[in-house]
Design a protein around this motif. Structure first.
Motif, PDB file in Angstrom:
ATOM      1  N   PHE A  15       7.104   1.180 -15.525  1.00 16.19           N
ATOM      2  CA  PHE A  15       7.635   2.222 -14.643  1.00 16.19           C
ATOM      3  C   PHE A  15       7.251   1.946 -13.197  1.00 16.19           C
ATOM      4  CE2 PHE A  15       7.337   6.010 -12.141  1.00 16.19           C
ATOM      5  CZ  PHE A  15       8.495   6.711 -12.441  1.00 16.19           C
ATOM      6  N   VAL A  16       5.991   1.623 -12.947  1.00 17.10           N
ATOM      7  CA  VAL A  16       5.521   1.385 -11.575  1.00 17.10           C
ATOM      8  C   VAL A  16       6.328   0.272 -10.922  1.00 17.10           C
ATOM      9  CG1 VAL A  16       3.576   0.597 -10.172  1.00 17.10           C
ATOM     10  CG2 VAL A  16       3.198   2.270 -11.995  1.00 17.10           C
ATOM     11  N   LEU A  17       6.553  -0.817 -11.645  1.00 15.89           N
ATOM     12  CA  LEU A  17       7.297  -1.950 -11.093  1.00 15.89           C
ATOM     13  C   LEU A  17       8.735  -1.561 -10.776  1.00 15.89           C
ATOM     14  CD1 LEU A  17       7.657  -4.943 -10.390  1.00 15.89           C
ATOM     15  CD2 LEU A  17       8.059  -5.373 -12.828  1.00 15.89           C
ATOM     16  N   ASN A  18       9.431  -0.956 -11.741  1.00 13.81           N
ATOM     17  CA  ASN A  18      10.842  -0.632 -11.533  1.00 13.81           C
ATOM     18  C   ASN A  18      11.031   0.464 -10.494  1.00 13.81           C
ATOM     19  OD1 ASN A  18      11.619  -2.561 -13.361  1.00 13.81           O
ATOM     20  ND2 ASN A  18      11.850  -1.150 -15.064  1.00 13.81           N
ATOM     21  N   PHE A  19      10.155   1.460 -10.506  1.00  7.94           N
ATOM     22  CA  PHE A  19      10.203   2.523  -9.503  1.00  7.94           C
ATOM     23  C   PHE A  19      10.021   1.943  -8.100  1.00  7.94           C
ATOM     24  CE2 PHE A  19       7.602   5.613  -7.021  1.00  7.94           C
ATOM     25  CZ  PHE A  19       8.549   6.623  -6.867  1.00  7.94           C
ATOM     26  N   SER A  20       9.051   1.065  -7.948  1.00 11.20           N
ATOM     27  CA  SER A  20       8.754   0.494  -6.632  1.00 11.20           C
ATOM     28  C   SER A  20       9.912  -0.347  -6.122  1.00 11.20           C
ATOM     29  CB  SER A  20       7.485  -0.360  -6.708  1.00 11.20           C
ATOM     30  OG  SER A  20       6.387   0.393  -7.140  1.00 11.20           O
ATOM     31  N   LEU A  21      10.475  -1.189  -6.986  1.00 12.16           N
ATOM     32  CA  LEU A  21      11.572  -2.045  -6.547  1.00 12.16           C
ATOM     33  C   LEU A  21      12.828  -1.236  -6.229  1.00 12.16           C
ATOM     34  CD1 LEU A  21      11.176  -5.176  -8.832  1.00 12.16           C
ATOM     35  CD2 LEU A  21      10.928  -5.068  -6.348  1.00 12.16           C
ATOM     36  N   ALA A  22      13.047  -0.158  -6.975  1.00 11.41           N
ATOM     37  CA  ALA A  22      14.186   0.702  -6.659  1.00 11.41           C
ATOM     38  C   ALA A  22      14.028   1.321  -5.277  1.00 11.41           C
ATOM     39  CB  ALA A  22      14.336   1.795  -7.721  1.00 11.41           C
ATOM     40  N   LEU A  23      12.829   1.818  -4.968  1.00 13.37           N
ATOM     41  CA  LEU A  23      12.601   2.389  -3.637  1.00 13.37           C
ATOM     42  C   LEU A  23      12.697   1.325  -2.561  1.00 13.37           C
ATOM     43  CD1 LEU A  23       9.712   5.002  -4.007  1.00 13.37           C
ATOM     44  CD2 LEU A  23      12.182   5.376  -3.960  1.00 13.37           C
TER      45      LEU A  23
END
Length: 271
Positions: A162-170
């Motif tokens: 989640f942290v990785l995908n959330f960060s890259l989306a932002l």
């Protein structure tokens, strides 16, 4: 006398390990600091060191980030202290390991509150101000575990995905806004994580990196607005090769590697 600084960085999990090293490195760069964790004595000691060594402002916010209203409380205390947060470092986190059905549900709940819910809540709290000022950034600390399926680390690894995908989306959303977002995804790091989880086997045979090297890589990547960084060449290779294989195969292969941790542990958690 306090020096002129580059703005205020708020660092969670700042009482030890990567969080404390982020605080030291950012203070050396001239940032004021807001230090967030549960341990008041450790935070006060670090804050005193930062003031003495770097001449920056260092404030302490004592908060358990597993509390439902943790992000709101941190934001309110920051405002009460007159702080404008220009860089948010969501470093706080912990892991559980072992057979999922034998790990206390309450610990898994707290793990997700700290690793996911508070991270999103704090980003919601401080990002709008950065966007209005058209400057600032968010650094989210994930893990190489977030690239792969990790049996016996099921909740921990999923939280870091989640942290990785959330960060890259932002990072993608905010291109051109003046605000940077970075996911830092280290492999094993020489912190208290392994002592608290109950076995050094949780490093899965890898030699842990030092907090100094991980933070240095993270800040270089942040300066370059890279979106994410995997410190260490070996970690980078593993993170990017494994997900290219069929996901069920990855899960089965991962079980062979991580079963040694489950076999050694009486169900436990690290924090």
């Amino acid at each position: 006398m306090l020096m002129n600084t580059k703005g205020t960085a708020l660092v969670t999990g700042a009482s030890s390990g990567l969080g404390a090293e982020f605080a030291r490195a950012l203070a050396a760069r001239g940032h004021d600091l807001a230090l967030v964790a549960r341990s008041a004595p450790a935070l006060q000691a670090l804050a005193a060191d930062l003031r003495r060594d770097h001449g920056v402002r260092a404030e302490v916010i004592v908060q358990d980030l597993s509390a439902p209203d943790a992000a709101t409380r941190v934001a309110e205390q920051s405002a009460d202290l007159g702080l404008t947060v220009d860089l948010l470092v969501n470093n706080a986190g912990f892991g559980t390991a072992g057979h999922f059905d034998r790990i206390a549900a309450e610990r898994e709940h707290d793990e997700l509150m700290v690793n996911v819910v508070s991270l999103v809540g704090l980003t919601h709290a401080f990002l709008p101000g950065m966007l209005s000022r058209r400057t600032g950034g968010v650094i989210n600390v994930g893990s190489t575990a977030g690239f792969n399926v990790a049996p016996y680390f099921a909740t921990y690894a999923a939280s870091k995905t989640f942290v990785l995908n959330f960060s890259l989306a932002l990072w993608s959303e905010l291109r051109g806004s003046g605000v940077k977002v970075l996911a830092v995804t280290p492999g094993p790091v020489e912190t208290a994580f392994f002592d608290r989880i109950g076995t050094r086997k949780a490093a899965i045979g890898a030699t842990p990196a030092t907090p100094v090297s991980v933070v240095a890589d993270a800040l270089r990547a942040y300066d370059r607005d890279r979106g994410y960084v995997v410190p260490g060449r070996g970690n980078f290779a593993m993170a990017h090769l494994m997900p290219r294989r069929p996901r069920k195969l990855v899960a089965l292969l991962g079980r062979r590697v991580t079963r040694q941790v489950a076999d050694e542990l009486t169900p436990s958690a690290a924090r």
